[in-house]
Design a protein around this motif. Structure first.
Motif: not given
Length: 359
Positions: A310-316, A328-341
């Protein structure tokens, strides 16, 4: 030969990424030895195989050596040598520690006896933290354009035959003169549906595979460096993103304007290539000469409660670059906004030097 054992037919009940990351256990030799079941991808112009494959397969191998109630919470990886896609990889898991709450595994990936990749992975027993917990989490940014079904990026991650889909979003603060203030963002997910039989382990391996997508390239994008080599007619080794440049050159101006990961300097240079103009070094930005990952760390948060298909949002973002390297740092979120990695990567980032004709 790219695999040690002839690959079996693809399993139609599994997603593309599950088939790609499938491992064969060499139990007749050692129950802690594994090898890639299927050939691994070598990106055009890269020094070796796609790094996410080594990250994901070492994780998959380690997961098969811990009890079912233990789940990965962190892995720390080093890319030692470029992996050769024409040679099978042997993964050796060492059971460093198996405690009541935590278990530690190291995994070495070898080709022809040489270590090409190594990682240390830590697992934690479910509910080991107790009933009362100290809890907080970073929030997903707001006002982000959502993913568009059926519309993928041009490169491998979005290719119709690729194991995952990705859509890059415009760089946040792209007009800033300070690269460390910019954020590169994308939506990403495994293609198709990960099978129930794969369990949470398949979703974790898929996330690990995708976490290497465009990661160190964040530095090039925040500095607005030219990342594409000219399409060559000779048989010399291609360079960074040459396959992407071929597709860009086939587009008209209106199509190019809709490609979100191109800035104005990129567009101008592509037009120069299309018109057969000589590229003036005075008018264009410096070129990337080498971009190679050195290490890669992933911290998994609540690892059994997300879906990688399912779609995950990443920000680097990149806090620093210098001395031919960058972080480089990266945060990965589930589409409902939960930080998953949360992920960290350092890599070699070198400019093409005067007089250099190729990588």
């Amino acid at each position: 030969m790219s695999t040690l054992i002839r690959p079996p037919p693809l399993n139609p009940s599994q997603s593309a990424i599950e088939n790609l990351l499938e491992l064969t256990q060499l139990s007749d030799i050692d129950p802690d030895l594994f090898t890639n079941t299927r050939p691994l991808w070598h990106p055009p112009g890269a020094r070796g195989i796609y790094g996410g494959a080594a990250i994901a397969q070492t994780l998959s191998a380690a997961q098969r050596t811990v009890p079912k109630d233990f789940t990965v919470h962190s892995m720390h990886c080093y890319f030692v040598l470029a992996g050769n896609s024409e040679i099978p990889i042997i993964y050796h898991v060492e059971r460093v520690r198996s405690g009541k709450s935590f278990a530690t595994r190291t995994v070495q990936a070898r080709q022809r006896g040489k270590v090409i990749f190594t990682t240390t992975i830590s697992f934690v027993r479910q509910n080991a933290g107790g009933e009362k917990l100290v809890e907080h989490s970073a929030e997903m940014p707001t006002d982000i354009p959502g993913p568009i079904e059926g519309m993928d990026d041009l490169d491998y991650g979005g290719a119709s035959t690729g194991p995952f889909q990705s859509q890059r979003i415009e760089i946040l603060n792209n007009d800033s003169p300070h690269p460390h203030t910019k954020k590169c963002r994308q939506w990403i997910k495994a293609r198709g549906r990960i099978s129930p039989a794969g369990g949470h382990e398949a979703h974790l391996a898929a996330l690990a595979y995708m976490s290497d997508s465009y990661f160190i390239g964040t530095i090039a994008r925040t500095h607005k460096l030219w990342r594409y080599s000219a399409v060559r007619k000779s048989n010399t080794k291609s360079s960074i993103d040459e396959d992407v440049l071929k597709k860009l050159l086939a587009m008209d101006d209106e199509e190019l304007k809709r490609v979100k990961f191109l800035d104005q300097a990129d567009l101008e240079r592509i037009r120069q290539y299309k018109n057969g103009e000589t590229i003036s070094k005075k008018k264009t930005q410096p070129e990337i000469g080498m971009m190679v990952s050195l290490d890669h760390t992933i911290y998994f948060h609540d690892p059994r409660n997300f879906r990688a298909d399912e779609w995950m949002f990443t920000e680097m973002d990149t806090p620093w670059s210098g001395d031919g390297r960058g972080l480089v740092f990266q945060r990965m979120f589930s589409r409902d906004g939960k930080l998953i990695a949360s992920c960290v990567q350092e890599g070699v980032v070198r400019l093409r030097q005067p007089g250099e004709s190729k990588l």
